[in-house]
Design a protein around this motif. Structure first.
Motif, PDB file in Angstrom:
ATOM      1  N   ALA A 310       0.560  -1.199  -0.012  1.00 18.18           N
ATOM      2  CA  ALA A 310      -0.078  -0.075   0.044  1.00 18.18           C
ATOM      3  C   ALA A 310       0.924   1.013   0.077  1.00 18.18           C
ATOM      4  N   VAL A 311       1.909   1.205   0.694  1.00 21.87           N
ATOM      5  CA  VAL A 311       2.819   2.501   0.983  1.00 21.87           C
ATOM      6  C   VAL A 311       3.363   2.549  -0.667  1.00 21.87           C
ATOM      7  N   ILE A 312       3.817   1.432  -1.161  1.00 22.22           N
ATOM      8  CA  ILE A 312       4.319   1.765  -2.483  1.00 22.22           C
ATOM      9  C   ILE A 312       3.605   2.394  -3.440  1.00 22.22           C
ATOM     10  N   ASN A 313       2.496   1.704  -3.477  1.00 21.84           N
ATOM     11  CA  ASN A 313       1.275   2.014  -4.513  1.00 21.84           C
ATOM     12  C   ASN A 313       1.129   3.481  -4.237  1.00 21.84           C
ATOM     13  N   LYS A 314       0.682   3.937  -3.069  1.00 24.64           N
ATOM     14  CA  LYS A 314       0.519   5.308  -2.786  1.00 24.64           C
ATOM     15  C   LYS A 314       1.457   6.130  -3.304  1.00 24.64           C
ATOM     16  N   ARG A 315       2.588   6.215  -2.773  1.00 22.15           N
ATOM     17  CA  ARG A 315       3.759   7.006  -2.903  1.00 22.15           C
ATOM     18  C   ARG A 315       4.042   7.161  -4.434  1.00 22.15           C
ATOM     19  N   ALA A 316       3.800   5.946  -5.406  1.00 21.00           N
ATOM     20  CA  ALA A 316       4.235   5.969  -6.573  1.00 21.00           C
ATOM     21  C   ALA A 316       3.214   6.781  -7.507  1.00 21.00           C
TER      22      ALA A 316
END
Length: 354
Positions: A310-316
């Motif tokens: 989730a963190v990777i997806n959101k920050r990307a």
């Protein structure tokens, strides 16, 4: 008492600093269309999507705990066909009854529930007005032997509309032997879905045994999955579902297709957020939302892995997660808690675009 951000940092463990502090030097965040409360108005108002389709998209974006944020948390359960009912539901047999699938999505505050035509049809009058339905119209049934990488239609767009679906979902195995037929079938289905006023979600996967070289599976390479995304938005998917990229250089390793050095040197890097950002770029620079899948359940590590994704997806620059097995292959209360932890990442305003 721990803040939400502190809890997320703890779950990220040794990766916390790398993921939360990363500054993307590939494609600038200001080049993207970001998830936002008015995303449907900003992106789709000037498109060819009908008023009914816009209404259904708004219903999806404005349901559940993430309502009004521009982010999505969707519960998908098609494993009863895509794997087998026994392998999917043995860890928690209550999910042989599709009502519990819908109850889990409702209890967890998901934006929508995505599952098979039969599962939605048997309960449509009871729940279609309570949570947006995403009716999955094709599957890889995996009972044929030997198994093949093929998606065949299990239901019609008209039937999805009749049972009250807000959207139809479909899978294409780009790169597989049957991909040309699947592209034609799904593009025609999506055209009809839009005519009837439903939204469209594409499971945008690559499948080919030749995509595996020297111990690496390039089916999840950023360059190949990014191209699959670009094909998916071309056939007018409103939302793209894709696996989180694990590495890059698929074209070069397999030695096929067309690539450019800047794809690897300027538009991406080895950092997981940069790899995912390249996927988002291929979704018309975020005009079509990217939701990454949660993957299989591995037990105790599921929560940490889901929060990391989730963190990777959101920050990307992505739009959310679509997580199934990690949630339904455990007691319902624990499944709700896991989905809520994922949603908390998107509700945390301190976690922003890299």
């Amino acid at each position: 008492m721990e803040t939400n951000t502190q809890n997320i940092e703890k779950l990220l463990g040794k990766d916390a600093e790398s993921l939360l502090g990363h500054k993307c030097k590939t494609i600038d965040k200001n080049e993207f269309h970001h998830p936002s409360p008015d995303f449907v108005d900003k992106v789709f108002r000037d498109s060819n999507r009908s008023a009914q389709t816009l209404r259904n998209l708004n219903a999806i974006y404005n349901t559940g705990r993430l309502a009004g944020t521009g982010y999505l948390s969707i519960l998908p359960v098609d494993q009863g066909i895509e794997h087998s009912g026994g392998s999917a539901f043995a860890p928690n047999p209550i999910y042989f009854d599709p009502e519990n699938i819908i109850k889990l999505a409702l209890e967890a505050g998901c934006n929508a529930v995505a599952t098979t035509m039969g599962s939605l049809a048997i309960l449509s009058r009871k729940y279609a007005h309570k949570i947006p339905f995403v009716a999955k119209i094709n599957h890889n049934e995996l009972l044929s032997y030997p198994n093949t990488h093929d998606q065949i239609m299990f239901g019609s767009v008209e039937d999805a509309w009749n049972l009250g679906a807000a959207a139809v979902g479909a899978t294409i195995y780009f790169g597989s032997e049957g991909s040309n037929r699947q592209i034609i079938e799904v593009s025609q289905a999506f055209e009809l879905a839009h005519e009837l006023g439903m939204a469209t979600i594409l499971w945008c996967y690559t499948r080919n045994n030749e995509f595996k070289k020297e111990g690496k599976n390039y089916e999840t390479a950023a360059d190949l999955t990014g191209q699959a995304n670009h094909l998916g938005v071309t056939i007018q998917a409103d939302i793209i579902k894709q696996k989180l990229p694990t590495h890059n250089g698929g074209y070069k390793a397999i030695d096929f297709g067309k690539s450019h050095p800047d794809m690897y040197e300027k538009l991406s890097s080895d950092h997981p957020i940069d790899l995912c950002r390249y996927q988002v770029a291929n979704c018309y620079m975020g005009r079509i939302g990217l939701i990454n899948s949660g993957g299989e359940s591995k037990g105790e590590s599921d929560l940490a892995e889901a929060v990391r994704t989730a963190v990777i997806n959101k920050r990307a620059g992505g739009m959310g997660l679509i997580v199934g097995r990690k949630a339904f292959q455990r007691p319902m209360k624990e499944g709700v808690q896991l989905l809520n932890h994922i949603q908390d990442v998107y509700l945390d305003k301190k976690i922003d675009l890299a």
